[in-house]
Write a protein that holds these residues in place. Sequence first.
Motif, PDB file in Angstrom:
ATOM      1  N   GLU A  39       0.114   0.201  -7.151  1.00 13.81           N
ATOM      2  CA  GLU A  39      -0.291  -0.867  -6.234  1.00 13.81           C
ATOM      3  C   GLU A  39       0.921  -1.518  -5.590  1.00 13.81           C
ATOM      4  N   SER A  40       1.965  -1.743  -6.408  1.00 16.84           N
ATOM      5  CA  SER A  40       3.183  -2.353  -5.880  1.00 16.84           C
ATOM      6  C   SER A  40       3.822  -1.485  -4.802  1.00 16.84           C
ATOM      7  N   VAL A  41       3.832  -0.168  -5.017  1.00 17.99           N
ATOM      8  CA  VAL A  41       4.421   0.749  -4.031  1.00 17.99           C
ATOM      9  C   VAL A  41       3.624   0.713  -2.729  1.00 17.99           C
ATOM     10  N   LEU A  42       2.286   0.700  -2.814  1.00 18.68           N
ATOM     11  CA  LEU A  42       1.467   0.600  -1.606  1.00 18.68           C
ATOM     12  C   LEU A  42       1.711  -0.723  -0.890  1.00 18.68           C
ATOM     13  N   ALA A  43       1.888  -1.801  -1.651  1.00 15.73           N
ATOM     14  CA  ALA A  43       2.181  -3.096  -1.037  1.00 15.73           C
ATOM     15  C   ALA A  43       3.504  -3.051  -0.281  1.00 15.73           C
ATOM     16  N   TRP A  44       4.513  -2.394  -0.884  1.00 17.00           N
ATOM     17  CA  TRP A  44       5.791  -2.239  -0.185  1.00 17.00           C
ATOM     18  C   TRP A  44       5.623  -1.402   1.082  1.00 17.00           C
TER      19      TRP A  44
ATOM     20  N   THR B 105      12.994   5.798   4.495  1.00 17.96           N
ATOM     21  CA  THR B 105      13.630   6.668   3.491  1.00 17.96           C
ATOM     22  C   THR B 105      13.508   6.062   2.099  1.00 17.96           C
ATOM     23  N   GLY B 106      13.812   4.757   1.996  1.00 16.92           N
ATOM     24  CA  GLY B 106      13.660   4.086   0.708  1.00 16.92           C
ATOM     25  C   GLY B 106      12.221   4.051   0.246  1.00 16.92           C
TER      26      GLY B 106
ATOM     27  N   HIS C 184      13.718   9.165  10.447  1.00 15.93           N
ATOM     28  CA  HIS C 184      13.262   8.015   9.699  1.00 15.93           C
ATOM     29  C   HIS C 184      14.433   7.072   9.481  1.00 15.93           C
ATOM     30  N   GLY C 185      14.149   5.780   9.545  1.00 21.65           N
ATOM     31  CA  GLY C 185      15.179   4.802   9.265  1.00 21.65           C
ATOM     32  C   GLY C 185      15.367   4.613   7.771  1.00 21.65           C
TER      33      GLY C 185
ATOM     34  N   GLY D 263       4.738   9.093  -8.051  1.00 22.81           N
ATOM     35  CA  GLY D 263       3.897  10.270  -7.957  1.00 22.81           C
ATOM     36  C   GLY D 263       3.116  10.360  -6.663  1.00 22.81           C
ATOM     37  N   GLY D 264       3.510   9.569  -5.662  1.00 22.99           N
ATOM     38  CA  GLY D 264       2.813   9.563  -4.391  1.00 22.99           C
ATOM     39  C   GLY D 264       3.576  10.280  -3.302  1.00 22.99           C
ATOM     40  N   SER D 265       3.121  10.070  -2.072  1.00 25.26           N
ATOM     41  CA  SER D 265       3.759  10.739  -0.934  1.00 25.26           C
ATOM     42  C   SER D 265       3.649   9.853   0.301  1.00 25.26           C
ATOM     43  N   LEU D 266       4.460  10.166   1.302  1.00 25.59           N
ATOM     44  CA  LEU D 266       4.492   9.395   2.542  1.00 25.59           C
ATOM     45  C   LEU D 266       4.504  10.338   3.726  1.00 25.59           C
TER      46      LEU D 266
END
Length: 402
Positions: A298-303, A357-358, A352-353, A367-370
């Motif tokens: 959830e934290s990663v999605l929020a970021w 990248t971060g 990508h900036g 374990g996700g993707s972008l």
Amino acid sequence: MTEDPRSDASRSERLIRMGQPPRNRAELRRKVLWIGVWLVFLSSPVKDLVSGHHTTGGTVAGWLGLAAFVGVYLSLVFRNMGKPFTGRLVVGLILVLGALATLLCLTLGGAWLGLYCYVSVACGSTLPLRLAYGAIPATTGVMLLVGSRVDREEAQNLALLVLLIGFAMTGVGQLVRTTIELRKARATVAQLAANEERLRLARDLHDLLGHSLSLITLKSELAGRMLPDHPEKAAQQVADIEQVSRQALVDVREAVTGYRRPRLAGELAGAQVALTAAGVTADLPAEPDLTGVSEESESVLAWALREAVTNVVRHSGARRCAVEVARRQTLDGPVLELSVEDDGSGGSAGTHGNGLTGLTERLEKAGGSLEAGRVRHGFRLVARVPTEAPLATGSHPVGSGA
């Protein structure tokens, strides 16, 4: 949600704050210009004075009376720029305005009947509603009475305008008062929220450290008493003290991490505020269902949402932004997908900036993707994180951007 403070400051400088004094000279000029537009009704008296239809003494007296009338009117209009006038003083100044308008009309003619428009505006914008509802028709009646002696036709033509402009200003005055009360309420809510957060922090720290520190104190006293005669038992107590202190340090670090970890619901609310403030039409879902989603995911999605909206606000020049949070079934298992799409210029194709990248690295650790890139009418960012609970069907949207 991060926003450009310079853009916020410049936008705030351009706005005229209702019901509050000007903060700088530029805002003072805008307020004066806004109020000065309504001095158009003075064109008839000024034209009458420069026409030469009156004696020299009458012209001088007319100019002095007009200057006094405008001065009293502007002092009423600008009353919120300093210490507000008392109710009695407001009523007194309105009576002075009415007396000056009546005297000037009776002595100089029907060209001065437009002054009653200002009396009506002053009544509507400064008096309480009950008084204003009586004072505005009374002002219209006085104008008709005076007009019957100087220019009946002109008075009849102005009667409806005097009524309407007065009652319209009661609405404006009520809007200003409501805005002031809302601003105070927001400040109170923010203060209460800050106090509640302090209390929560105090409770958490007490729960985390109270027991540990008490145990450390007790074992330290025991070790001190055992040290001369039972050094082995004292050493055991010191080892226990070390273990308890290490666990307390771990608990504190976990608590601080929890405070700093962004939440998706909070970021959605922040995105709404940021996009609206930037003039972008926001299309966001309701609070998502996070069943089976770990706090880290959830934290990663929020970021991801924060980074995407920041890019929309700062760089895209978009007019519309749609955010969607949905559950998907992929070949790798069930995922929670965040999609942010705008109709702006986006970034350069294939590059990508540092922010993206971060963000990619954060998602990979969880374990996700972008996926991010240009689409037909703008730019689209899609972030996915795995969910622990399997889905019974293929896809269950949590929120829709449509």
